[in-house]
Design a protein around this motif. Structure first.
Motif, mmCIF file in Angstrom:
data_model
loop_
_atom_site.group_PDB
_atom_site.id
_atom_site.type_symbol
_atom_site.label_atom_id
_atom_site.label_comp_id
_atom_site.label_asym_id
_atom_site.label_seq_id
_atom_site.Cartn_x
_atom_site.Cartn_y
_atom_site.Cartn_z
ATOM 1 N N PHE A 186 -6.930 9.355 -1.336
ATOM 2 C CA PHE A 186 -7.200 9.669 0.079
ATOM 3 C C PHE A 186 -6.307 8.790 0.957
ATOM 4 N N TYR A 187 -6.528 7.475 0.857
ATOM 5 C CA TYR A 187 -5.738 6.541 1.686
ATOM 6 C C TYR A 187 -4.299 6.477 1.197
ATOM 7 N N THR A 188 -4.046 6.989 -0.010
ATOM 8 C CA THR A 188 -2.720 6.881 -0.627
ATOM 9 C C THR A 188 -1.958 8.205 -0.630
ATOM 10 N N LEU B 106 0.837 -1.206 0.000
ATOM 11 C CA LEU B 106 0.000 0.000 0.000
ATOM 12 C C LEU B 106 0.870 1.254 0.000
ATOM 13 N N MET B 107 1.929 1.222 0.787
ATOM 14 C CA MET B 107 2.784 2.413 0.877
ATOM 15 C C MET B 107 3.689 2.551 -0.352
ATOM 16 N N MET B 108 4.016 1.422 -0.989
ATOM 17 C CA MET B 108 4.777 1.508 -2.249
ATOM 18 C C MET B 108 3.897 2.238 -3.282
ATOM 19 N N GLU B 109 2.659 1.787 -3.343
ATOM 20 C CA GLU B 109 1.714 2.393 -4.287
ATOM 21 C C GLU B 109 1.476 3.869 -3.935
ATOM 22 N N SER B 110 1.330 4.140 -2.635
ATOM 23 C CA SER B 110 1.080 5.512 -2.187
ATOM 24 C C SER B 110 2.253 6.419 -2.539
ATOM 25 N N ALA B 111 3.464 5.892 -2.422
ATOM 26 C CA ALA B 111 4.657 6.696 -2.718
ATOM 27 C C ALA B 111 4.681 7.074 -4.199
ATOM 28 N N VAL B 112 4.342 6.137 -5.061
ATOM 29 C CA VAL B 112 4.338 6.446 -6.506
ATOM 30 C C VAL B 112 3.210 7.441 -6.809
ATOM 31 N N ILE B 113 2.041 7.184 -6.248
ATOM 32 C CA ILE B 113 0.904 8.089 -6.491
ATOM 33 C C ILE B 113 1.243 9.504 -6.020
ATOM 34 N N SER B 114 1.874 9.601 -4.843
ATOM 35 C CA SER B 114 2.094 10.918 -4.232
ATOM 36 C C SER B 114 3.308 11.651 -4.801
ATOM 37 N N CYS B 115 4.255 10.937 -5.341
ATOM 38 C CA CYS B 115 5.525 11.587 -5.724
ATOM 39 C C CYS B 115 5.762 11.648 -7.226
ATOM 40 N N VAL B 116 4.957 10.977 -8.027
ATOM 41 C CA VAL B 116 5.264 10.898 -9.455
ATOM 42 C C VAL B 116 4.049 11.329 -10.274
#
Ligand SMILES: Cc1ncc(COP(=O)(O)O)c(C=O)c1O
Length: 369
Positions: free
Chosen positions: A218-220, A65-75
């Motif tokens: 939201f969760y990401t 979840l946090m791997m996905e969140s990092a890509v969503i939030s930073c790229v």
């Protein structure tokens, strides 16, 4: 902690009894003053583990979840995935599934990422972020993150997103000194707490860049985690009972001390390596790239690695089989978290017996000391 450890999966790892017991405490409201106090005390100890002066958050959800969140939030668009095993490939799969323009620099399975290849890729194209796995649990490779991060910083302004899922709490991770931007790790490996939580930090420059990325979900949304954390809590209803167990493990980790913990894991790796050399089990990872938390070994000639895994299971011990393409040829010993030398010696002695049964012509060598 006196119970002998017989559970050597490369994650989840053995969770000590007091941490398990802590989960029976009553659940409280996560917006109560009591929980807020608890959360603030818990999260205040995390920067010592991640070696950062920044905020460290606890997310309810597994590391993916946090791997996905990092890509969503930073790229927004361009990301470079450094791959060389199943979990670094997961960063690539996540990036592509999110519609990002994702390129790869790949090391062959068993080899570390070559910082020079990363430099070349960064000279060819500008990327917003580079993803890397510190410790490839599938192959037992520990990547030279400090060198790779230096290459990335020297060649570009790309954010460095690092999965330390199976190294944090076992192998050295220096978030600030190495200039890492996002560092994430599940609690179920060398932290030796139950699965279900992910520790996460992000640098100031990562937070600034994320603020310009639209549609972070939201969760990401890593910025939402940061904001809520600074208010003294998690973003949504957390897995309160898991937090209790993490609290116990954090006390244990800090009582041992990070340097001592890294040294113990190094000794566990060395013991396993001595034993492997004496028993015809070659490492599948290159000599200069071996993990201190998981040994990925080839079975001796003519031995099915699954027979070793099954034999140990019959004796009450759990180790990991090979992963993906390496399933038929390798087995994995997770020597992480709270495993002591005495636990490992007992496992290796049992494995001696199994190998002797599987290859009777072989003379049993004593377990590595
Ligand atoms: C290196 C690494 N990264 C990511 C993951 C995925 O973690 P989770 O299953 O907690 O999402 C794992 C799981 O084993 C892992 O070993």
């Amino acid at each position: 902690m006196s119970e002998p450890i017989k559970f050597f999966l490369p994650g989840p790892s053995y969770v000590p009894e007091d941490a398990r017991q802590a989960m029976t405490k009553p659940v409280v409201g996560h917006r109560s003053a009591g929980f807020k106090d608890f959360y603030v005390r818990l999260s205040a100890r995390l920067p010592t583990v991640l070696r950062t002066a920044g905020d460290v958050m606890v997310a309810t959800g597994s590391s993916t979840l946090m791997m996905e969140s990092a890509v969503i939030s930073c790229v927004r668009q361009d990301v470079l995935n450094l791959t060389g095993g199943a979990f670094s490939e997961r960063w690539h799969a996540i990036s592509k599934s999110l519609g990002k323009a994702a390129d790869k620099v790949s090391a062959p399975w068993g080899q570390a990422i070559d910082p020079d290849l990363v430099r070349s890729a960064l000279r060819r194209k500008r990327y917003e972020a580079v993803t890397i796995v510190h410790n490839e649990t599938s192959t037992g490779v520990m990547n030279p993150i400090a060198e790779v991060a230096r290459a990335i910083r020297e060649e570009s302004d790309a954010l460095i997103l690092v999965d330390t899922v199976s190294s944090l709490g076992g192998g050295r991770v220096e978030t600030d000194e190495w200039g890492l931007d996002v560092v994430l790790a599940g609690t179920q490996k060398a932290i030796a707490a139950p699965p279900g939580l992910t520790l996460l930090t992000l640098s100031e420059r990562a937070a600034e860049r994320a603020a310009k990325v639209p549609h972070r979900g939201f969760y990401t949304d890593l910025l939402r985690y940061l904001d809520k954390h600074r208010e003294g809590g998690p973003i949504t209803t957390p897995a309160v009972s898991l937090f209790y167990a993490l609290d116990v493990q954090l006390d244990r980790i800090l009582a041992e001390g990070m340097e001592a913990r890294w040294a113990r894991h190094e000794r566990l790796y060395r013991r396993t390596a001595e034993w492997a050399a004496a028993h015809g089990c070659e490492y599948a990872s290159a000599p200069d790239a071996r993990s201190v938390t998981v040994s990925c070994l080839r079975a001796p000639a003519g031995v099915d690695p699954q027979a070793i895994v099954k034999g140990l299971a019959q004796r009450g011990y759990t180790i990991g089989g090979g992963y993906g393409d390496w399933k038929p040829t390798t087995f994995r010993i997770g020597h992480m978290g709270e495993v002591r030398e005495s636990d490992l010696d007992a496992l290796l002695a049992e494995t001696d017996q199994i190998l002797l049964n599987l290859t009777p012509e072989r003379v049993a060598a004593p377990a590595a000391r």
